[in-house]
Design an enzyme around this catalytic site. Sequence first.
Site, short mmCIF file in Angstrom:
data_model
loop_
_atom_site.label_atom_id
_atom_site.label_comp_id
_atom_site.label_asym_id
_atom_site.label_seq_id
_atom_site.Cartn_x
_atom_site.Cartn_y
_atom_site.Cartn_z
N TYR A 1 -39.28 -42.47 3.73
CA TYR A 1 -39.15 -43.87 3.84
C TYR A 1 -40.40 -44.65 2.79
O TYR A 1 -41.33 -44.33 3.10
CB TYR A 1 -39.55 -43.98 5.09
CG TYR A 1 -39.61 -45.63 5.73
CD1 TYR A 1 -38.39 -46.26 5.49
CD2 TYR A 1 -40.83 -46.32 6.31
CE1 TYR A 1 -38.61 -47.64 6.12
CE2 TYR A 1 -40.89 -47.48 6.61
CZ TYR A 1 -39.65 -48.26 6.42
OH TYR A 1 -39.62 -49.44 7.13
N TYR B 1 -36.11 -44.31 18.12
CA TYR B 1 -37.44 -43.98 17.49
C TYR B 1 -38.71 -45.08 17.80
O TYR B 1 -39.74 -44.62 18.46
CB TYR B 1 -37.39 -44.06 15.84
CG TYR B 1 -38.80 -44.32 15.26
CD1 TYR B 1 -39.20 -42.77 14.78
CD2 TYR B 1 -39.60 -45.19 14.89
CE1 TYR B 1 -40.51 -42.42 14.34
CE2 TYR B 1 -40.91 -44.78 14.46
CZ TYR B 1 -41.22 -43.81 14.09
OH TYR B 1 -42.65 -43.61 13.48
N HIS B 2 -38.31 -46.20 17.87
CA HIS B 2 -39.17 -47.31 18.24
C HIS B 2 -39.76 -47.30 19.76
O HIS B 2 -40.55 -47.98 20.32
CB HIS B 2 -38.84 -48.68 17.61
CG HIS B 2 -38.49 -48.52 16.26
ND1 HIS B 2 -37.34 -48.13 15.74
CD2 HIS B 2 -39.35 -48.77 15.04
CE1 HIS B 2 -37.08 -48.01 14.44
NE2 HIS B 2 -38.49 -48.52 13.85
N LYS C 1 -50.83 -62.42 16.64
CA LYS C 1 -50.50 -61.60 15.49
C LYS C 1 -50.15 -62.54 14.40
O LYS C 1 -49.11 -62.98 14.43
CB LYS C 1 -49.36 -60.80 15.81
CG LYS C 1 -49.81 -59.47 16.53
CD LYS C 1 -48.74 -58.34 16.80
CE LYS C 1 -48.22 -57.67 15.86
NZ LYS C 1 -49.11 -56.92 15.03
N ASP D 1 -45.76 -59.04 10.83
CA ASP D 1 -45.67 -57.97 11.46
C ASP D 1 -45.15 -57.84 12.83
O ASP D 1 -45.91 -58.59 13.56
CB ASP D 1 -46.96 -57.06 11.01
CG ASP D 1 -47.19 -55.96 11.98
OD1 ASP D 1 -46.27 -55.42 12.30
OD2 ASP D 1 -48.35 -55.72 12.85
N HIS E 1 -45.25 -55.32 15.25
CA HIS E 1 -45.47 -54.36 16.20
C HIS E 1 -46.52 -54.80 16.95
O HIS E 1 -47.74 -54.93 16.85
CB HIS E 1 -46.03 -53.12 15.29
CG HIS E 1 -45.36 -52.36 14.40
ND1 HIS E 1 -44.78 -53.03 13.21
CD2 HIS E 1 -44.48 -51.13 14.49
CE1 HIS E 1 -43.79 -52.15 12.79
NE2 HIS E 1 -43.67 -51.10 13.62
#
Lengths: 670, 329
Positions: free
Chosen positions: A18, A172-173, A538, A542, A544
Amino acid sequence: MENAQTIKKDRPWLMRTYSGHSSAKASNELYRTNLAKGQTGLSVAFDLPTQTGYDSDHPLAYGEVGKVGVPISHIEDMDQLFEEIPLDKMNTSMTINAPTAWLMALYFGLAERRGIDLKLLNGTTQNDIVKEYLSRGTYIFPPGPSMRLTADTINYTVKNVPKWNPTNVCSYHLQEAGATPVQELAYALSTGIAVLDKVKESGEISPEDFPQVVGRISYFVNAGIRFVEEICKLRAFTELWDEITEKRYGVEDSKLRRFRYGVQVNSLGLTETQPENNVQRIVLEMLAVVLSKNARARAVQLPAWNEAMGLPRPWDQQWSLRIQQVLAYETDLLEYGDLFDGSPVIQEKVDALVAGAREEMSKVESQGGIIHAIESGYIKRELVNSHMQRLRAIESGDLKIIGINCFEETTDSPLTQGSDGGIMKVDPQAERDQIERLRAHKANRNQQEAEAALKGLEDTAKSDNNIMPAAIRCAQTGVTTGEWGNCLREVFGEFRPPTGIDISIQAKGNAEKIEQLRSRIKETVEAIGRPLKLLVGKPGLDGHSNGAEQIAVKARDVGFEVVYDGIRLTPQQIAQAAQEEGVHMVGLSILSGSHLELIKTVIEEMGNRDMKSTPVIAGGIIPVEDEKLLEGFGVKAVYTPKNFDMNAIMGDMVDIIRKSHGLEPYGNVV
Amino acid sequence: MIPLELPDPLQLAEAIVQGNRSAVANALNIIDNKRPEAKECSAQLLSALPQKKLLEEGHLIGITGPPGAGKSSLVSALIHIWRKAGVSIGVLAVDPSSRISGGALLGDRLRIKLPQFDEGLFIRSLASRGHLGGLASEVWPMGLVLLACFDLVIIETIGVGQTEIDIANVSDTVCYIAQPASGDSIQYLKSGVMEIPDVLVVNKSDLGTPAKKTARELTRCLVPPESQTDWSIPVHLVSASEGSGIEKLAQIFEEHRAWLSQANKLTSSRVEHQAAWGIKLLREEFGRHGLELVGGETTLLQQWTSHVASPLEIFEVFRKKILTHWKKI
């Protein structure tokens, strides 16, 4: 020893890394180097402005251009990214979600421009918007229009680009957001169902062609360190998907019911302390997805050992590629059939996971499916809860992580002693160059053609027609990523997420420390005269948000009034919120690597609003030498993945507030 | 005790009227502060705010309803419309606090705010801070500060029991958001647990039949106005998520505000509200005993509503009186 020549081996999985950074040009060089080293496919990482549909010169893009991936603003960028790479021979995976239709349009548009038949294109787009809402945060539009775009891309590729995997349903996340294996199975499969239902409902595909669509759906999963359980999880995925596709969608051909998946092994468990240990973690996690032949990954990408410290360098990525190559080419793994068929231990665990997942899936189904369960906040709440349990288990020592809560003593690692600190730095000049390139492109294109194409996109978006032809026309007339995003934002609106932080309070964990914190806060409130108020936000693009959410929930639990302001904020908006809310502290979380620019600007903006004395703290993936720089800007504390003890962080925060009010700090929470 | 840095209340009041956001934020912080010197400062600040603004101008809208009715999304949709029309807005968003830790997650801001930077909107989140079933006592003075600065003030809170009465005592217009397919609102209305709001809204009209049914049942609970000049309570269907019915709702609010002016009710009800909150605040600061030192609650209220001076000046006078009594003791 037998003659290696005569043994029949299975074909290895696709090996990817990646990657992408700075600019299309720099990334193209990296890709060609990686391919020369034996990588068999490409996995494109896009930067956050591209992932959220903004051009490099948008205010929210400030500091984010080229950071976590490559900036792609128009077809010339795409052309440069694949310079000297034959599109018809390459297998390209693109980690792109909300603007999938757009990046597909740029890739397909480029192929057409190069005279390549779309039927020859091989590749995958991630295209799973659901997990963006739940954990990754790079969504743009509300669920309804987003699912329509997903259906459009699937319908288009099944007919025109038949070898393309249009969507990679991601579990995945979910794991990164804290999902247990059962939750991962249930929510990922429920997402797969939502996607297929949506395509079916669109009516574009005839019933006899529908099994082909089912066969094109692939998954993108995570593999954690509990690798035996992970082996079982993947076998459970295989069993359940076979059952769902047969019963729910009536697919008769068993090949089309096969659970096809790619993997990026877990980054969540990688540590910043003793980072060399991450190598064995990565190897073990990889075993989970390649050992069992009946549930083996079709494509694998491994993180680099230093991901918890910052961006990996080319050498770090090479190391991860070599791990795959050793396993595929040196070991005898690919010479055997399935190693676990008939194992009662494995089957028992698989059965338990299957049963758990069925139960959770029926809960989701009873709420009207995954989209409704997301909109109601149910899933986010469940995930935040699981993540909290995990953090508590690490705090209490029930969950052991070497170098974090046990075996902490270490000799200095030679790996991190180099002048670069063992990570890669993106040159800040890259952002300025990219913006110039974008402006030059806009000046050079045929403006009328671009505007007409955008009008066509808008009209198509308002109609029921497939978006792809209009998007490809936009790509070929030089429309930019930001123009595409703005046009559809106007038509579809923007998504506002439930935060999932409204979970009930828990006094569990270390009760004594929590009581101590609460009484410290109470005392401080009496001295200052006001409840302690904290702003958590945040800055940048991003998405996350797990770390920020955990801090918000924990702070609430010990007695802070927490204003959670969410993601995608400009420094100006954060400073404004801090002022309006009259907070005693601002906590910023950034994982994209743009902490220096963004935090500096937040502090400046706060200064402009008479808030110089309000302390700012920061958390995220922040290299050690940047901590010093941030402190120079005025940041009072920096927390990175090595600070896992939430009680200690809370104690620290109270002390910082006390100091800013001229009160004596308490010192460590004991 | 560390010293508190407090500004000059008169200068602060002036800066607020001039639209200085920093002054507004500072004033709200002072009102929020429990220290005696801060109480003193906020009492002076309140009486220094221009009475014309607080009694005759602007519009205070209270929005309440059960959890999950979509109040924040609705407020957000309304703000979108008002900001387009250039109306400046102050919002007080009240969230419940945890009784265990005293902490609170104030998440409404996230749901209310606009995606872009906007200096015409000011949001302050507030925790209910253990005021079981009632609004925190800071809400009223904070609402006044916002009223002195912004064209329109919204106070948003979960409505249960006492809160309904409190919110009616801070707002010119009370709007109750009902949840479709839930009988709660109807039960409350019928039993008289709920104060009758000025505007009833059924959200989530995109659900179709259940929303329409709830709207019909609510309409049936209402008593028609006695005369033609009375306010007739509308039951209005909206969908915050689809944006339908929002413009009409904004218009209904405007109509109610115009009706209050026409019927000469705006100033009188603001005076009553201010008296009620003044007593609540005094009781909180000095206890029932403190109030009795200056004649007890009922006497106070009578003096208050019949007095010629502004309620805030009276608040300040009573506060001084009680403090003098305390000192004598």
